[in-house]
Design a protein around this motif. Structure first.
Motif, PDB file in Angstrom:
ATOM      1  N   VAL A 191      19.702   4.350   3.511  1.00 14.28           N
ATOM      2  CA  VAL A 191      19.556   2.985   2.255  1.00 14.28           C
ATOM      3  C   VAL A 191      18.262   3.557   2.167  1.00 14.28           C
ATOM      4  CG1 VAL A 191      18.971   0.293   2.802  1.00 14.28           C
ATOM      5  CG2 VAL A 191      20.508   1.491   3.789  1.00 14.28           C
ATOM      6  N   LEU A 192      17.920   2.936   0.757  1.00 15.80           N
ATOM      7  CA  LEU A 192      16.419   3.474   0.042  1.00 15.80           C
ATOM      8  C   LEU A 192      16.609   1.557  -0.115  1.00 15.80           C
ATOM      9  CD1 LEU A 192      17.031   6.922  -2.257  1.00 15.80           C
ATOM     10  CD2 LEU A 192      15.405   6.022   0.425  1.00 15.80           C
ATOM     11  N   GLY A 194      13.516  -0.328  -3.232  1.00 11.89           N
ATOM     12  CA  GLY A 194      12.275  -0.367  -4.321  1.00 11.89           C
ATOM     13  C   GLY A 194      12.264  -1.696  -4.355  1.00 11.89           C
ATOM     14  N   ASP A 195      10.544  -2.175  -4.061  1.00  6.90           N
ATOM     15  CA  ASP A 195      10.068  -2.969  -4.002  1.00  6.90           C
ATOM     16  C   ASP A 195       7.991  -2.887  -4.743  1.00  6.90           C
ATOM     17  OD1 ASP A 195       9.197  -5.408  -2.504  1.00  6.90           O
ATOM     18  OD2 ASP A 195       9.969  -6.009  -2.442  1.00  6.90           O
ATOM     19  N   PRO A 196       7.752  -3.765  -5.324  1.00  4.96           N
ATOM     20  CA  PRO A 196       6.907  -3.589  -5.269  1.00  4.96           C
ATOM     21  C   PRO A 196       5.446  -3.912  -4.200  1.00  4.96           C
ATOM     22  CG  PRO A 196       7.228  -5.558  -6.048  1.00  4.96           C
ATOM     23  CD  PRO A 196       8.184  -5.027  -5.790  1.00  4.96           C
ATOM     24  N   ARG A 197       5.735  -4.087  -3.471  1.00  2.89           N
ATOM     25  CA  ARG A 197       5.535  -4.691  -1.671  1.00  2.89           C
ATOM     26  C   ARG A 197       5.314  -6.734  -1.871  1.00  2.89           C
ATOM     27  NH1 ARG A 197       3.414  -0.033  -2.668  1.00  2.89           N
ATOM     28  NH2 ARG A 197       3.757   1.755  -1.329  1.00  2.89           N
ATOM     29  N   ARG A 198       6.005  -6.744  -1.845  1.00  2.00           N
ATOM     30  CA  ARG A 198       6.315  -8.529  -1.823  1.00  2.00           C
ATOM     31  C   ARG A 198       6.190  -8.563  -0.654  1.00  2.00           C
ATOM     32  NH1 ARG A 198      10.176  -7.559  -6.577  1.00  2.00           N
ATOM     33  NH2 ARG A 198       9.997  -8.397  -7.998  1.00  2.00           N
ATOM     34  N   SER A 199       5.643  -9.871   0.243  1.00  2.00           N
ATOM     35  CA  SER A 199       5.632 -10.744   1.293  1.00  2.00           C
ATOM     36  C   SER A 199       6.417 -10.553   2.097  1.00  2.00           C
ATOM     37  CB  SER A 199       4.928 -11.538   1.014  1.00  2.00           C
ATOM     38  OG  SER A 199       6.350 -13.080   0.233  1.00  2.00           O
ATOM     39  N   ASP A 200       8.030 -10.610   1.661  1.00  5.63           N
ATOM     40  CA  ASP A 200       8.751 -10.299   3.196  1.00  5.63           C
ATOM     41  C   ASP A 200       9.224  -9.113   2.910  1.00  5.63           C
ATOM     42  OD1 ASP A 200       9.188 -13.434   3.911  1.00  5.63           O
ATOM     43  OD2 ASP A 200       9.339 -13.758   1.440  1.00  5.63           O
ATOM     44  N   LEU A 201       7.992  -8.123   2.487  1.00  8.47           N
ATOM     45  CA  LEU A 201       9.226  -6.539   2.397  1.00  8.47           C
ATOM     46  C   LEU A 201       8.309  -6.277   4.208  1.00  8.47           C
ATOM     47  CD1 LEU A 201       9.962  -4.508   1.035  1.00  8.47           C
ATOM     48  CD2 LEU A 201       7.509  -3.256   0.880  1.00  8.47           C
ATOM     49  N   PRO A 202       9.893  -5.632   4.512  1.00 12.89           N
ATOM     50  CA  PRO A 202       9.189  -5.578   6.110  1.00 12.89           C
ATOM     51  C   PRO A 202       9.097  -4.039   6.411  1.00 12.89           C
ATOM     52  CG  PRO A 202      11.861  -5.011   5.576  1.00 12.89           C
ATOM     53  CD  PRO A 202      11.745  -5.673   4.281  1.00 12.89           C
ATOM     54  N   LEU A 203       7.946  -4.259   5.808  1.00 17.37           N
ATOM     55  CA  LEU A 203       7.226  -2.852   5.689  1.00 17.37           C
ATOM     56  C   LEU A 203       6.758  -1.844   7.056  1.00 17.37           C
ATOM     57  CD1 LEU A 203       4.016  -3.337   3.701  1.00 17.37           C
ATOM     58  CD2 LEU A 203       5.427  -1.791   3.039  1.00 17.37           C
ATOM     59  N   LEU A 206       9.795   0.440   6.815  1.00 20.79           N
ATOM     60  CA  LEU A 206      10.016   1.098   5.816  1.00 20.79           C
ATOM     61  C   LEU A 206       8.684   2.703   6.304  1.00 20.79           C
ATOM     62  CD1 LEU A 206       9.868  -1.675   3.166  1.00 20.79           C
ATOM     63  CD2 LEU A 206      11.909  -0.503   4.002  1.00 20.79           C
ATOM     64  N   ARG A 207       9.735   3.839   5.025  1.00 22.18           N
ATOM     65  CA  ARG A 207       9.283   5.187   5.452  1.00 22.18           C
ATOM     66  C   ARG A 207       8.601   5.136   3.454  1.00 22.18           C
ATOM     67  NH1 ARG A 207      10.451  10.602   4.927  1.00 22.18           N
ATOM     68  NH2 ARG A 207      12.241   9.718   5.497  1.00 22.18           N
ATOM     69  N   LEU A 208       7.626   5.434   3.161  1.00 17.66           N
ATOM     70  CA  LEU A 208       7.124   5.506   1.982  1.00 17.66           C
ATOM     71  C   LEU A 208       7.703   6.906   1.548  1.00 17.66           C
ATOM     72  CD1 LEU A 208       6.175   4.319  -0.587  1.00 17.66           C
ATOM     73  CD2 LEU A 208       3.758   5.150   0.071  1.00 17.66           C
ATOM     74  N   LEU A 209       8.132   6.664   0.505  1.00 21.64           N
ATOM     75  CA  LEU A 209       8.411   8.381  -0.639  1.00 21.64           C
ATOM     76  C   LEU A 209       7.991   8.853  -1.983  1.00 21.64           C
ATOM     77  CD1 LEU A 209      12.397   7.720   0.536  1.00 21.64           C
ATOM     78  CD2 LEU A 209      10.745   9.109   1.599  1.00 21.64           C
ATOM     79  N   ALA A 210       8.060   7.440  -2.511  1.00 23.17           N
ATOM     80  CA  ALA A 210       6.844   7.669  -3.804  1.00 23.17           C
ATOM     81  C   ALA A 210       6.603   6.422  -4.293  1.00 23.17           C
ATOM     82  CB  ALA A 210       8.268   8.086  -4.874  1.00 23.17           C
ATOM     83  N   GLU A 211       5.629   6.465  -5.134  1.00 25.31           N
ATOM     84  CA  GLU A 211       5.397   5.082  -6.199  1.00 25.31           C
ATOM     85  C   GLU A 211       4.692   5.619  -7.500  1.00 25.31           C
ATOM     86  OE1 GLU A 211       2.246   2.585  -3.188  1.00 25.31           O
ATOM     87  OE2 GLU A 211       1.014   4.984  -4.555  1.00 25.31           O
ATOM     88  N   HIS A 212       5.177   4.393  -7.877  1.00 19.91           N
ATOM     89  CA  HIS A 212       5.397   4.766  -9.416  1.00 19.91           C
ATOM     90  C   HIS A 212       4.736   3.415 -10.460  1.00 19.91           C
ATOM     91  CE1 HIS A 212       7.512   8.462  -9.635  1.00 19.91           C
ATOM     92  NE2 HIS A 212       8.976   7.973  -9.379  1.00 19.91           N
ATOM     93  N   PHE A 233      14.755   3.143   4.488  1.00 26.09           N
ATOM     94  CA  PHE A 233      14.667   2.178   5.308  1.00 26.09           C
ATOM     95  C   PHE A 233      15.147   2.185   6.512  1.00 26.09           C
ATOM     96  CE2 PHE A 233      17.015  -1.105   7.610  1.00 26.09           C
ATOM     97  CZ  PHE A 233      16.009  -2.497   7.495  1.00 26.09           C
ATOM     98  N   GLU A 234      14.311   2.587   7.381  1.00 27.77           N
ATOM     99  CA  GLU A 234      14.674   3.167   8.400  1.00 27.77           C
ATOM    100  C   GLU A 234      15.057   2.127   9.854  1.00 27.77           C
ATOM    101  OE1 GLU A 234      13.589   6.630   9.390  1.00 27.77           O
ATOM    102  OE2 GLU A 234      13.599   6.265   6.924  1.00 27.77           O
ATOM    103  N   THR A 235      15.913   2.798  10.775  1.00 30.56           N
ATOM    104  CA  THR A 235      16.204   2.129  12.278  1.00 30.56           C
ATOM    105  C   THR A 235      14.872   1.419  12.828  1.00 30.56           C
ATOM    106  OG1 THR A 235      17.990   3.598  12.172  1.00 30.56           O
ATOM    107  CG2 THR A 235      17.325   2.666  14.389  1.00 30.56           C
ATOM    108  N   GLU A 236      15.168   0.998  13.473  1.00 33.91           N
ATOM    109  CA  GLU A 236      13.834   0.218  14.210  1.00 33.91           C
ATOM    110  C   GLU A 236      13.791   0.455  15.245  1.00 33.91           C
ATOM    111  OE1 GLU A 236      12.249  -4.267  14.606  1.00 33.91           O
ATOM    112  OE2 GLU A 236      14.531  -4.606  15.101  1.00 33.91           O
TER     113      GLU A 236
END
Length: 238
Positions: A191-192, A194-203, A206-212, A233-236
């Motif tokens: 699972v990949l 993409g998000d601009p870090r909205r408030s409900d993103l379960p950081l 998540l493992r950051l791969l890239a930024e644009h 998206f990583e296993t909890e």
């Protein structure tokens, strides 16, 4: 026998053909930061309210609030950054079966198809969005299979990779999507996100791969764009 002649007027608006409306009223144009992809995009003269609001009578000052902007009519940052990442790293999708979850305009699925995915499935519950995805796919010369139902309520589909752009835009949606993505991970599906870090993103998941740097819908013209992220998206951890 009940006469429905008068009551049927609102239903005629419900029956606007979305494919014909989109072709006639929206502009096919390259996506900012993604010149490889063209989308039918809304503009001030689109009259989009006629399609998304069945009760619209053409009066722009009738006291009713504007309808929620449809996700399929614009390029949003999460989908744009994920599409950019896929086009820059085609091996991620090459010869794989891919699900574009909450596909919106289909931008992520289109990028996957262009990058060499074996099969792309776009899941979108908005019937207007389904029409837009079909038109956008054709405009970009790719084939995408459409699923017009909420796939998050069922078992994982038969795919190798789930691409989820802009699916964490609200708490209720996030609470519905996360268990589905967990079922995908349990089934061995990558699972990949993409998000601009909205408030409900379960950081924490998540493992950051890239930024644009990609613009988001609603950004004021001329303002500097903020970096949006592509995440795994990583296993909890228990």
């Amino acid at each position: 026998m009940v006469d429905l002649a008068d009551d049927d007027a609102p239903d005629r608006r419900l029956r606007l053909d979305p494919t014909e409306f989109i072709k006639a009223n929206m502009r096919l144009a390259p996506v900012p930061a993604l010149p490889e992809i063209q989308l039918y995009t809304a503009h001030p003269g689109s009259g989009l309210r006629r399609l998304v609001d069945p009760e619209d009578d053409g009066d722009t000052d009738d006291g009713r609030p504007e309808p929620q902007p449809p996700y399929w009519a614009y390029a949003w940052a999460g989908g744009a950054v994920l599409a950019r990442y896929i086009l820059d790293h085609p091996k991620i999708v090459a010869d794989r079966r891919v699900l574009d979850l909450g596909a919106g305009s289909g931008i992520v699925g289109i990028a996957a198809a262009k990058a060499g995915a074996r099969e792309v499935i776009a899941a979108e519950i908005d019937r207007n969005g389904v029409a837009a995805i079909g038109l956008n796919a054709a405009a970009n010369g790719v084939e995408i299979a459409l699923v017009d139902k909420d796939v998050t309520t069922g078992p994982p589909p038969a795919v190798d990779l789930v691409l989820a752009g802009d699916v964490f835009y609200g708490r209720e949606v996030a609470l519905r999507v996360i268990p589905f993505l967990d079922r995908c991970l349990a089934a061995g599906i990558e699972v990949l996100v993409g998000d601009p870090r909205r408030s409900d993103l379960p950081l924490h998941r998540l493992r950051l791969l890239a930024e644009h740097q990609v613009p988001d819908f609603g950004d004021a013209r001329g303002t500097a764009t903020k970096p949006s992220g592509v995440f795994s998206f990583e296993t909890e951890c228990r």
